[in-house]
Design a protein around this motif. Structure first.
Motif, PDB file in Angstrom:
ATOM      1  N   LEU A  34       0.768  -0.970  -0.650  1.00  0.00           N
ATOM      2  CA  LEU A  34       0.174   0.293   0.237  1.00  0.00           C
ATOM      3  C   LEU A  34       0.907   1.303  -0.114  1.00  0.00           C
ATOM      4  O   LEU A  34       0.540   2.084   0.326  1.00  0.00           O
ATOM      5  CB  LEU A  34      -0.806  -0.128   1.432  1.00  0.00           C
ATOM      6  N   THR A  38       0.459   1.213   7.342  1.00  0.00           N
ATOM      7  CA  THR A  38      -0.666   0.620   7.855  1.00  0.00           C
ATOM      8  C   THR A  38      -1.199  -0.776   9.149  1.00  0.00           C
ATOM      9  O   THR A  38      -0.588  -1.085   9.667  1.00  0.00           O
ATOM     10  CB  THR A  38      -1.578  -0.386   6.345  1.00  0.00           C
ATOM     11  N   LEU A 286      -6.293  -0.176  -1.779  1.00  0.00           N
ATOM     12  CA  LEU A 286      -6.108  -0.924  -3.145  1.00  0.00           C
ATOM     13  C   LEU A 286      -5.277   0.365  -4.399  1.00  0.00           C
ATOM     14  O   LEU A 286      -4.868   1.022  -4.903  1.00  0.00           O
ATOM     15  CB  LEU A 286      -5.491  -2.090  -3.760  1.00  0.00           C
ATOM     16  N   ARG A 289      -4.188   3.515  -2.701  1.00  0.00           N
ATOM     17  CA  ARG A 289      -3.687   3.699  -3.458  1.00  0.00           C
ATOM     18  C   ARG A 289      -2.524   4.573  -3.057  1.00  0.00           C
ATOM     19  O   ARG A 289      -1.949   5.689  -2.455  1.00  0.00           O
ATOM     20  CB  ARG A 289      -2.676   2.446  -3.818  1.00  0.00           C
TER      21      ARG A 289
END
Length: 325
Positions: A34, A38, A286, A289
């Motif tokens: 990513l 996270t 995603l 991103r």
């Protein structure tokens, strides 16, 4: 509907005896994928394999001393039903669960193993929900709704754990079926006085909540996702929509193909199993991103209850997802 700090702390008294705080980990390879810091909240590690058990425990903890009928009914695609089956049995209730035809066979088996009677009716969740209402009315049973203040306060405990023990998150992605998980995150964020951006995630094949969020009008839309049954909501709930529009910043829609890719990535980078709805938050991250660089993002794996043949099909292909035979 307003869920206070006191409501969440009271819910913890019902939840904590059976549900220890679930893990939240920083997985280095997922951070690389990513391109940002996270943190993953693992509700797939809860006793029924999904966050919903928290709502059931709080709901029945409140209901136990006030219920007339000891028979209850609900509609589900699986995780809510497991929650009602487990929590209801703990408090001495006889549970009937209505599921649509073609529902996950392994989720159905799990509900039966928890003591529930499983009735198949209709082609989707909304049809099953309406049938559950008719059964309640005909037999005088108590109907456990899919969205209720006690359920929200209960599931808010996962978000309370996540937001209060992690360093401040800039953004968190939350999958949305009927909306309890997203509303729980909003309630916990507000109770803690944080400024985390909360993004709802729906299936592009079940877009009712995203459309209703944009228009402000209750909406019905087809729910034909093949992979994310937990997101297969055809009709929005007015109380959920009101709370979501007050507290969420926006919605992201993800396809079954994007969800399948996220399921594979989660397994490769964390060796965790996520069902389709559970991987939707990663699919959304995603998709966004490039905008996450330099931010701290939260991902919620809301559940890991995916049928074996479905997960095998997802892991075994890098092409568009198709329902397993």
């Amino acid at each position: 509907m307003r869920i206070s700090r006191e409501d969440i702390l009271q819910a913890l008294s019902h939840v904590r005896p059976l549900v220890p705080a679930t893990p939240q980990y920083r997985w280095p390879m997922l951070c690389e994928a990513l391109a940002c810091e996270t943190l993953v909240k693992h509700e797939n590690h809860a006793p029924t394999g999904a966050f919903k058990i928290r709502g059931g425990l709080n709901y029945f903890g409140r209901l136990a001393g006030h219920a007339g009928s000891r028979k209850v009914v609900c509609a589900t695609r699986g995780n809510h039903g497991q929650s009602v089956a487990m929590a209801g049995a703990l408090h001495g209730f006889d549970v009937t669960v209505v599921v649509p035809h073609g529902n996950s066979s392994e989720k159905n088996a799990a509900m039966r193993a928890l003591g529930a009677s499983v009735v198949e009716y209709g082609d989707d969740f909304q049809a099953a929900r309406e049938h559950a209402g008719r059964l309640a009315q005909t037999h005088g049973w108590h109907q456990v709704p899919a969205f209720h203040e006690a359920l929200i306060a209960g599931v808010a405990t996962y978000a309370w754990e996540f937001l209060s023990s992690a360093s401040p998150l800039d953004i968190v992605y939350v999958p949305v079926g009927m909306g309890s998980g997203l509303c729980g995150m909003i309630a916990a964020r507000d109770a803690l006085g944080l400024h985390t951006e909360i993004v709802g995630v729906v299936s592009a094949h079940a877009p009712a909540y995203a459309r209703a969020f944009a228009s402000g009008i209750e909406t019905e839309a087809p729910a034909d996702t093949l992979l994310a049954d937990g997101l297969a909501c055809r009709r929005t709930d007015p109380a959920a929509l009101a709370m979501i529009r007050r507290g969420a910043s926006r919605f992201v829609m993800v396809t079954d193909d994007e969800i399948a890719n996220a399921m594979r990535l989660l397994f490769a980078t964390t060796h965790n199993v996520a069902e389709g709805a559970g991987a939707a938050s990663l699919a959304a991250a995603l998709q966004e991103r490039p905008a996450l660089r330099g931010r701290r993002a939260g991902i919620v794996i809301t559940g890991g209850n995916v049928d074996t043949h479905t997960f095998a099909a997802v892991l075994g292909q890098n092409r568009p997802f198709a329902k397993a035979a």
